[in-house]
Design a protein around this motif. Structure first.
Motif, PDB file in Angstrom:
ATOM      1  N   ARG A  93       0.822  -1.209   0.000  1.00  0.00           N
ATOM      2  CA  ARG A  93       0.000   0.000   0.000  1.00  0.00           C
ATOM      3  C   ARG A  93       0.865   1.271   0.000  1.00  0.00           C
ATOM      4  N   MET A  94       2.022   1.223   0.651  1.00  0.00           N
ATOM      5  CA  MET A  94       2.927   2.376   0.622  1.00  0.00           C
ATOM      6  C   MET A  94       3.464   2.609  -0.780  1.00  0.00           C
ATOM      7  N   MET A  95       3.757   1.553  -1.497  1.00  0.00           N
ATOM      8  CA  MET A  95       4.245   1.697  -2.868  1.00  0.00           C
ATOM      9  C   MET A  95       3.171   2.319  -3.750  1.00  0.00           C
ATOM     10  N   VAL A  96       1.946   1.914  -3.542  1.00  0.00           N
ATOM     11  CA  VAL A  96       0.834   2.477  -4.317  1.00  0.00           C
ATOM     12  C   VAL A  96       0.652   3.953  -3.964  1.00  0.00           C
ATOM     13  N   ALA A  97       0.706   4.279  -2.671  1.00  0.00           N
ATOM     14  CA  ALA A  97       0.560   5.670  -2.258  1.00  0.00           C
ATOM     15  C   ALA A  97       1.674   6.538  -2.836  1.00  0.00           C
ATOM     16  N   ALA A  98       2.895   6.002  -2.875  1.00  0.00           N
ATOM     17  CA  ALA A  98       4.022   6.756  -3.432  1.00  0.00           C
ATOM     18  C   ALA A  98       3.829   6.996  -4.923  1.00  0.00           C
ATOM     19  N   ALA A  99       3.417   5.956  -5.643  1.00  0.00           N
ATOM     20  CA  ALA A  99       3.214   6.104  -7.084  1.00  0.00           C
ATOM     21  C   ALA A  99       2.072   7.065  -7.384  1.00  0.00           C
ATOM     22  N   ASP A 100       1.115   7.146  -6.487  1.00  0.00           N
ATOM     23  CA  ASP A 100      -0.049   8.016  -6.681  1.00  0.00           C
ATOM     24  C   ASP A 100       0.225   9.460  -6.268  1.00  0.00           C
ATOM     25  N   ALA A 101       1.407   9.730  -5.722  1.00  0.00           N
ATOM     26  CA  ALA A 101       1.707  11.067  -5.197  1.00  0.00           C
ATOM     27  C   ALA A 101       1.690  12.133  -6.289  1.00  0.00           C
ATOM     28  N   ASP A 106      -0.317   5.154 -13.634  1.00  0.00           N
ATOM     29  CA  ASP A 106      -0.523   4.653 -14.983  1.00  0.00           C
ATOM     30  C   ASP A 106      -0.005   3.220 -15.101  1.00  0.00           C
ATOM     31  N   GLU A 107      -0.128   2.670 -16.268  1.00  0.00           N
ATOM     32  CA  GLU A 107       0.257   1.273 -16.470  1.00  0.00           C
ATOM     33  C   GLU A 107       1.750   1.064 -16.253  1.00  0.00           C
ATOM     34  N   ALA A 108       2.551   2.035 -16.682  1.00  0.00           N
ATOM     35  CA  ALA A 108       4.005   1.913 -16.507  1.00  0.00           C
ATOM     36  C   ALA A 108       4.363   1.885 -15.023  1.00  0.00           C
ATOM     37  N   GLU A 109       3.680   2.687 -14.212  1.00  0.00           N
ATOM     38  CA  GLU A 109       3.953   2.688 -12.780  1.00  0.00           C
ATOM     39  C   GLU A 109       3.507   1.387 -12.130  1.00  0.00           C
ATOM     40  N   GLN A 110       2.395   0.831 -12.602  1.00  0.00           N
ATOM     41  CA  GLN A 110       1.959  -0.467 -12.078  1.00  0.00           C
ATOM     42  C   GLN A 110       2.994  -1.541 -12.383  1.00  0.00           C
ATOM     43  N   ASP A 111       3.519  -1.503 -13.605  1.00  0.00           N
ATOM     44  CA  ASP A 111       4.553  -2.484 -13.980  1.00  0.00           C
ATOM     45  C   ASP A 111       5.814  -2.291 -13.131  1.00  0.00           C
ATOM     46  N   LEU A 164       9.064   4.757  -7.213  1.00  0.00           N
ATOM     47  CA  LEU A 164       9.076   6.096  -7.791  1.00  0.00           C
ATOM     48  C   LEU A 164      10.208   6.312  -8.772  1.00  0.00           C
ATOM     49  N   ASP A 165       9.972   7.249  -9.678  1.00  0.00           N
ATOM     50  CA  ASP A 165      11.030   7.830 -10.493  1.00  0.00           C
ATOM     51  C   ASP A 165      11.476   9.099  -9.784  1.00  0.00           C
ATOM     52  N   ARG A 166      12.657   9.069  -9.187  1.00  0.00           N
ATOM     53  CA  ARG A 166      13.078  10.194  -8.354  1.00  0.00           C
ATOM     54  C   ARG A 166      13.519  11.410  -9.156  1.00  0.00           C
ATOM     55  N   ARG A 167      13.527  11.285 -10.466  1.00  0.00           N
ATOM     56  CA  ARG A 167      13.866  12.466 -11.274  1.00  0.00           C
ATOM     57  C   ARG A 167      12.731  13.482 -11.265  1.00  0.00           C
ATOM     58  N   SER A 168      11.545  13.040 -10.885  1.00  0.00           N
ATOM     59  CA  SER A 168      10.396  13.944 -10.794  1.00  0.00           C
ATOM     60  C   SER A 168      10.484  14.788  -9.526  1.00  0.00           C
ATOM     61  N   ARG A 169      10.270  16.090  -9.656  1.00  0.00           N
ATOM     62  CA  ARG A 169      10.310  16.970  -8.492  1.00  0.00           C
ATOM     63  C   ARG A 169       9.181  16.642  -7.521  1.00  0.00           C
ATOM     64  N   VAL A 170       8.024  16.266  -8.062  1.00  0.00           N
ATOM     65  CA  VAL A 170       6.902  15.909  -7.199  1.00  0.00           C
ATOM     66  C   VAL A 170       7.247  14.674  -6.369  1.00  0.00           C
TER      67      VAL A 170
END
Length: 198
Positions: A93-101, A106-111, A164-170
């Motif tokens: 659930r933490m991984m999902v919350a992080a990806a949803d931040a 999207d599908e790439a994040e789910q993969d 996460l992709d940490r290159r994103s500022r968000v």
């Protein structure tokens, strides 16, 4: 005969080698029996060399322990196999919350999350939990409270790094918030960032 001379005599008698030589013991005994030299002006008020060495070694040992204390106090290796079912569910659930931040998953994040789960020991059960967590996410406050109650703060941060992709500022802002919210020391987050560099 003085007591010092008697002491030297005993040492020389006990320490005599087969060939009758006892130079080493004699020199040692004479050194012990000799009165100490009066302190010179240079060393009269300074600390003893042995104490300086002990203090320096103690400082180095303490410094090394302080640098590594969080690695010994926190289990920083993320392996789902070492956690119970509730702990594994929280990390999914933490991984999902992080990806949803950043506003959605999207599908790439789910993969990406699915691949990360497999890399840290997840199996069919965790893939099922992933689908459930995406469909029915927990409120963030409740999720973080459960993570802290389970003492899985470092694990949750590491799981977020993997999601996460940490290159994103968000996403970087999310990680900063998560570290502050979970009260993770800077040494812990720095170590996790090195271990789970994407």
């Amino acid at each position: 005969m003085t007591s010092a001379q008697q002491f030297i005599g005993r040492l020389m008698g006990f320490g005599r080698n087969r060939d009758g030589q006892f130079h080493a013991l004699q020199e040692e005994a004479l050194a012990e029996a000799a009165p100490p030299e009066p302190p010179t002006r240079r060393h009269r008020h300074g600390p003893e060399p042995q104490r300086i060495v002990q203090e320096a070694l103690a400082a180095k040992i303490l410094g090394a322990w302080l640098q590594n204390r969080h690695q010994t106090l926190f289990p920083l290796t993320l392996n789902l196999g070492t956690l119970d079912a509730a702990g594994r569910a929280l990390l999914v659930r933490m991984m999902v919350a992080a990806a949803d931040a950043d506003g959605g998953i999207d599908e790439a994040e789910q993969d990406r999350i699915a691949a990360a789960l497999e890399a840290i020991g997840g199996g069919k059960a965790e893939r099922g939990l992933l689908a459930e967590a995406i469909a029915t996410p927990l409120p963030l406050g409740a999720l973080l409270h459960q993570v802290m109650e389970a003492r899985l703060g470092p694990h949750a941060y590491a799981a977020s790094l993997l999601a996460l992709d940490r290159r994103s500022r968000v996403n970087q802002a999310w990680l900063d918030y998560l570290a502050a919210r979970l009260a993770l020391p800077e040494e812990v987050t720095a170590s996790l960032n090195r271990r789970y560099r994407a």
